[in-house]
Design a protein around this motif. Structure first.
Motif, PDB file in Angstrom:
ATOM      1  N   ARG A   4       9.322   2.989  -5.625  1.00  0.00           N
ATOM      2  CA  ARG A   4       9.396   3.584  -4.072  1.00  0.00           C
ATOM      3  C   ARG A   4       8.982   2.622  -3.161  1.00  0.00           C
ATOM      4  O   ARG A   4       8.113   1.682  -3.447  1.00  0.00           O
ATOM      5  N   SER A   6       7.563   2.378   0.792  1.00  0.00           N
ATOM      6  CA  SER A   6       6.708   3.103   1.735  1.00  0.00           C
ATOM      7  C   SER A   6       6.460   2.584   3.051  1.00  0.00           C
ATOM      8  O   SER A   6       6.422   1.307   2.964  1.00  0.00           O
ATOM      9  N   GLY A  93      10.520  11.538  -3.078  1.00  0.00           N
ATOM     10  CA  GLY A  93       9.685  11.199  -1.783  1.00  0.00           C
ATOM     11  C   GLY A  93       8.439  11.902  -1.545  1.00  0.00           C
ATOM     12  O   GLY A  93       8.050  13.003  -2.201  1.00  0.00           O
ATOM     13  N   GLU A 109       6.748   7.863   1.414  1.00  0.00           N
ATOM     14  CA  GLU A 109       7.203   7.290   0.255  1.00  0.00           C
ATOM     15  C   GLU A 109       8.585   7.763  -0.132  1.00  0.00           C
ATOM     16  O   GLU A 109       8.876   8.956  -0.025  1.00  0.00           O
ATOM     17  N   ALA A 111      12.219   6.790  -2.569  1.00  0.00           N
ATOM     18  CA  ALA A 111      12.997   6.129  -3.768  1.00  0.00           C
ATOM     19  C   ALA A 111      14.386   6.775  -3.787  1.00  0.00           C
ATOM     20  O   ALA A 111      14.235   8.248  -3.995  1.00  0.00           O
TER      21      ALA A 111
END
Length: 144
Positions: A4, A6, A93, A109, A111
């Motif tokens: 991820r 962030s 997320g 966050e 991905a």
């Protein structure tokens, strides 16, 4: 799903006010850059969206997909992809909210996996741009 990406921003508001903006999907086209439509597909017992169909137009990427949401009161919301788009093959997320000295730190966050092969560094840079743009839009919406 990849690592991820962030980022965080501080907003001059309390968590319930910020989470109300995050939960109001119908208004996303007004403040979330690239989102042209957000339609709640299903709603939970608490009145918040469980699944949302999102239409995205960000430069050359145009896609529609469905995300499932899991709400943790006004502390956090997590989401994941449940219906792929033509470009988007995976997404997870979260928004996490933490009060700090009368303000709230919002951490986003994300991905994302796309159908087109993409070098990890390029993908993370794109995720970072999406996150930073979303956080700035959220801050303007809440504080404005």
């Amino acid at each position: 799903m990849a690592d991820r990406t962030s980022s965080s921003i501080t907003i001059k508001a309390e968590k319930p006010e910020i989470m109300a903006v995050i939960a109001d999907f119908a208004e996303y086209p007004e403040w979330a850059e690239g989102i042209t439509a957000a339609e709640v597909v299903t709603t939970g017992d608490d009145g918040r969206a469980e699944q949302v169909r999102i239409t995205l137009e960000a430069g050359p990427i145009k896609d529609t997909y469905v995300l499932a949401y899991d709400w943790d009161d006004d502390e956090a919301v997590h989401w994941h992809l449940v219906e792929r788009g033509t470009m988007l093959t995976g997404m997870t997320g979260a928004y996490r909210l933490a009060e700090r000295d009368g303000e709230t730190e919002v951490t986003y966050e994300l991905a994302v996996d796309v159908r087109v092969p993409m070098i990890g560094m390029v993908r993370r840079k794109a995720e970072k741009r999406i996150i930073d743009t979303a956080l700035k839009g959220l801050k303007r919406r809440v504080e404005g």
